[in-house]
Design a protein around this motif. Structure first.
Motif, PDB file in Angstrom:
ATOM      1  N   ASP A  52       6.996  -0.565  -3.967  1.00  0.00           N
ATOM      2  CA  ASP A  52       6.660   0.642  -3.215  1.00  0.00           C
ATOM      3  C   ASP A  52       5.473   0.436  -2.275  1.00  0.00           C
ATOM      4  O   ASP A  52       5.276   1.212  -1.360  1.00  0.00           O
ATOM      5  N   PHE A  53       4.666  -0.574  -2.515  1.00  0.00           N
ATOM      6  CA  PHE A  53       3.511  -0.824  -1.664  1.00  0.00           C
ATOM      7  C   PHE A  53       3.890  -1.552  -0.383  1.00  0.00           C
ATOM      8  O   PHE A  53       3.102  -1.618   0.541  1.00  0.00           O
ATOM      9  N   ALA A  54       5.091  -2.104  -0.302  1.00  0.00           N
ATOM     10  CA  ALA A  54       5.502  -2.870   0.865  1.00  0.00           C
ATOM     11  C   ALA A  54       5.546  -1.975   2.097  1.00  0.00           C
ATOM     12  O   ALA A  54       6.031  -0.859   2.054  1.00  0.00           O
ATOM     13  N   GLY A  55       5.006  -2.478   3.206  1.00  0.00           N
ATOM     14  CA  GLY A  55       5.031  -1.740   4.460  1.00  0.00           C
ATOM     15  C   GLY A  55       3.951  -0.688   4.584  1.00  0.00           C
ATOM     16  O   GLY A  55       3.938   0.063   5.542  1.00  0.00           O
ATOM     17  N   ARG A  56       3.021  -0.637   3.639  1.00  0.00           N
ATOM     18  CA  ARG A  56       1.951   0.353   3.687  1.00  0.00           C
ATOM     19  C   ARG A  56       0.625  -0.329   4.012  1.00  0.00           C
ATOM     20  O   ARG A  56       0.465  -1.512   3.818  1.00  0.00           O
ATOM     21  N   THR A  57      -0.310   0.460   4.496  1.00  0.00           N
ATOM     22  CA  THR A  57      -1.658  -0.033   4.770  1.00  0.00           C
ATOM     23  C   THR A  57      -2.632   0.713   3.870  1.00  0.00           C
ATOM     24  O   THR A  57      -2.565   1.929   3.747  1.00  0.00           O
ATOM     25  N   PHE A  58      -3.503  -0.043   3.231  1.00  0.00           N
ATOM     26  CA  PHE A  58      -4.522   0.539   2.372  1.00  0.00           C
ATOM     27  C   PHE A  58      -5.877   0.353   3.043  1.00  0.00           C
ATOM     28  O   PHE A  58      -6.101  -0.652   3.716  1.00  0.00           O
ATOM     29  N   PHE A  59      -6.768   1.298   2.850  1.00  0.00           N
ATOM     30  CA  PHE A  59      -8.082   1.247   3.467  1.00  0.00           C
ATOM     31  C   PHE A  59      -9.155   1.150   2.404  1.00  0.00           C
ATOM     32  O   PHE A  59      -9.113   1.865   1.395  1.00  0.00           O
ATOM     33  N   LEU A  60     -10.106   0.256   2.632  1.00  0.00           N
ATOM     34  CA  LEU A  60     -11.267   0.123   1.786  1.00  0.00           C
ATOM     35  C   LEU A  60     -12.458   0.552   2.617  1.00  0.00           C
ATOM     36  O   LEU A  60     -12.719  -0.019   3.681  1.00  0.00           O
ATOM     37  N   ALA A  61     -13.190   1.568   2.153  1.00  0.00           N
ATOM     38  CA  ALA A  61     -14.326   2.078   2.909  1.00  0.00           C
ATOM     39  C   ALA A  61     -15.509   2.236   1.962  1.00  0.00           C
ATOM     40  O   ALA A  61     -15.354   2.700   0.839  1.00  0.00           O
ATOM     41  N   ARG A  62     -16.660   1.819   2.423  1.00  0.00           N
ATOM     42  CA  ARG A  62     -17.879   1.946   1.627  1.00  0.00           C
ATOM     43  C   ARG A  62     -18.765   3.036   2.212  1.00  0.00           C
ATOM     44  O   ARG A  62     -18.863   3.166   3.429  1.00  0.00           O
ATOM     45  N   CYS A  63     -19.390   3.810   1.330  1.00  0.00           N
ATOM     46  CA  CYS A  63     -20.277   4.865   1.810  1.00  0.00           C
ATOM     47  C   CYS A  63     -21.680   4.328   1.999  1.00  0.00           C
ATOM     48  O   CYS A  63     -22.009   3.228   1.563  1.00  0.00           O
ATOM     49  N   ARG A  64     -22.518   5.098   2.610  1.00  0.00           N
ATOM     50  CA  ARG A  64     -23.894   4.691   2.929  1.00  0.00           C
ATOM     51  C   ARG A  64     -24.705   4.432   1.692  1.00  0.00           C
ATOM     52  O   ARG A  64     -24.572   4.909   0.666  1.00  0.00           O
TER      53      ARG A  64
END
Length: 64
Positions: A52-64
């Protein structure tokens, strides 16, 4: 979805998803105060164990 409360009960669930461009996601994450936003793609031909993860984009974001 089925749950057991002394007897089986069925509950229907509707899941709505909205598609955003990677640029839109990055913009709104940064606007909310997140830094260092990274996009990680899962190509359609990925041999990941969860298809199910194929073809998806995941984002990693760090806060201040």
């Amino acid at each position: 979805m089925f749950r057991y409360y002394g007897e089986w009960q069925r509950k229907d669930v509707v899941l709505e998803q909205t598609w955003y461009t990677p640029r839109q996601v990055e913009y709104h994450l940064k606007r909310a105060g997140f830094l260092s936003v990274e996009a990680q793609d899962r190509p359609l031909n990925s041999d990941q164990t969860i298809a199910d993860f194929a073809g998806r984009t995941f984002f990693l974001a760090r806060c201040r």
